[in-house]
Design a protein around this motif. Structure first.
Motif, PDB file in Angstrom:
ATOM      1  N   ARG A   1       3.111  -1.657 -31.763  1.00  0.00           N
ATOM      2  CA  ARG A   1       3.470  -1.874 -30.361  1.00  0.00           C
ATOM      3  C   ARG A   1       2.759  -0.851 -29.490  1.00  0.00           C
ATOM      4  N   THR A   2       1.952  -1.323 -28.560  1.00  0.00           N
ATOM      5  CA  THR A   2       1.293  -0.433 -27.607  1.00  0.00           C
ATOM      6  C   THR A   2       2.109  -0.395 -26.322  1.00  0.00           C
TER       7      THR A   2
ATOM      8  N   LYS B   1       4.305  -1.443 -19.467  1.00  0.00           N
ATOM      9  CA  LYS B   1       3.870  -2.704 -20.061  1.00  0.00           C
ATOM     10  C   LYS B   1       3.731  -2.526 -21.573  1.00  0.00           C
ATOM     11  N   PHE B   2       3.892  -3.648 -22.288  1.00  0.00           N
ATOM     12  CA  PHE B   2       3.923  -3.593 -23.742  1.00  0.00           C
ATOM     13  C   PHE B   2       3.091  -4.730 -24.333  1.00  0.00           C
ATOM     14  N   ALA B   3       2.527  -4.482 -25.510  1.00  0.00           N
ATOM     15  CA  ALA B   3       1.824  -5.522 -26.258  1.00  0.00           C
ATOM     16  C   ALA B   3       1.763  -5.092 -27.716  1.00  0.00           C
ATOM     17  N   GLU B   4       1.723  -6.069 -28.604  1.00  0.00           N
ATOM     18  CA  GLU B   4       1.652  -5.782 -30.038  1.00  0.00           C
ATOM     19  C   GLU B   4       0.276  -6.166 -30.566  1.00  0.00           C
TER      20      GLU B   4
ATOM     21  N   THR C   1      -3.696  -7.140 -25.863  1.00  0.00           N
ATOM     22  CA  THR C   1      -3.998  -7.421 -24.460  1.00  0.00           C
ATOM     23  C   THR C   1      -2.772  -7.126 -23.618  1.00  0.00           C
ATOM     24  N   ILE C   2      -2.957  -6.348 -22.561  1.00  0.00           N
ATOM     25  CA  ILE C   2      -1.880  -6.054 -21.607  1.00  0.00           C
ATOM     26  C   ILE C   2      -2.293  -6.630 -20.257  1.00  0.00           C
TER      27      ILE C   2
END
Length: 306
Positions: free
Chosen positions: A222-223, A238-241, A249-250
């Motif tokens: 998880r970024t 904001k979050f993205a895996e 991609t965010i």
């Protein structure tokens, strides 16, 4: 004037611990004993007859307090019923009707204080926007709020709402002729003017990859995009895996300066802890986002146990 019905008065601590108070319905006084030092939110709700638990629609009041080694006396809770706030959403440079998924936009008011969010877990939000962009948020209680917006999973009345908004970002928010984008919305129980929202259809976007210390891509991480400034603004996070190739991609990023973090293991919401973040600041990847940017970046994995 003291409340005449049954009341529930609870103190919420930062550890989500609840402490009930003794309440005297005759004069409205209450007392909470044996409170350990720390930060709390004291919340009072008036229960209707035959009502076992508080609801989001009942009269209530809350106050933040810090307990040290002495008593707190004469804490006043002014219990008021929730009311409605009307508002209007504008899409910068475009007609609302031309915006894809416009009917799924919801405006939400989140308690500005973290403890207050524990005391009020169900944040008030608008229902379906009207074609002209007007909306109404019901059951708003007095307090301080952050204005955020989200996308309903379905078009129509729904409480399920995701803050993943890839097509726009919140550019302006004003209430009672005051900026409530970069400071909390102060709501005293009356709404003298509408809540005016401006959305921009030009958000930024980040395309990145997470790598380990051997520069190998890492899947399933998880970024988290965290703002350099205004870290109390929940809507900026904001979050993205990462996928099987370590890529992520965010979207829907508000212009500004950020850091991207990728922890192998991190307790939920720990990134709101300023002391912890001070330790990890050097491991974030700096990035500055402008309107309509599409930026590539590489983020180094922060191993568990660091």
């Amino acid at each position: 004037e003291s409340p005449t019905g049954e009341s529930e008065i609870i103190a919420f601590s930062s550890g989500a611990r609840e402490v009930n108070a003794s309440y005297n319905a005759t004069d409205g006084t209450f007392e909470i004993r044996n409170i350990a030092p720390g930060s709390y939110v004291v919340k009072a709700e008036i229960l209707e007859r035959n009502q076992d638990a508080p609801t989001s629609t009942g009269p209530s009041a809350s106050a933040s307090v810090v307990v040290s080694n002495s008593d707190i006396n004469s804490l006043m809770l002014n219990v008021l019923p929730p009311v409605s706030i009307s508002g209007h959403v504008t899409i910068e440079g475009r007609e609302s009707s031309t915006m894809q998924n416009f009917e799924r936009i919801r405006v939400r008011l989140i308690p500005a204080d973290r403890l207050a969010r524990l005391a009020q877990p169900n944040s008030p939000q608008s229902q379906t926007l009207n074609p002209d962009g007007t909306f109404r948020i019901d059951n708003v209680k007095p307090g301080q709020y952050q204005v955020v917006f989200c996308m309903s999973f379905v078009s129509g009345p729904s409480s399920n709402c995701a803050r993943n908004t890839p097509d726009f970002y919140l550019k302006e928010a004003r209430f009672d002729n005051t900026d409530v984008l970069n400071r909390p919305l102060q709501f005293a129980g009356i709404a003298p003017t509408p809540l005016d929202i401006v959305l921009s259809p030009k958000p930024g976007r980040i395309e990145g990859v997470v790598v380990n210390d051997k520069r190998q891509p890492v899947a399933g991480i998880r970024t988290i995009l965290i703002p350099d400034q205004n870290r109390d603004r929940i809507g900026l996070y904001k979050f993205a895996e990462t996928d099987q190739a370590g890529r992520f991609t965010i979207r829907g990023i508000t212009p500004g300066a950020y850091k991207v973090f990728a922890w192998e293991a991190l307790e939920e919401f720990a990134y709101f802890d300023s002391d912890l973040m001070q330790r990890f600041e050097p491991y974030g990847t700096r990035i500055r986002v402008s309107e309509s940017d599409e930026l590539p970046t590489e983020v180094k994995l922060i191993p568990a146990g660091m």
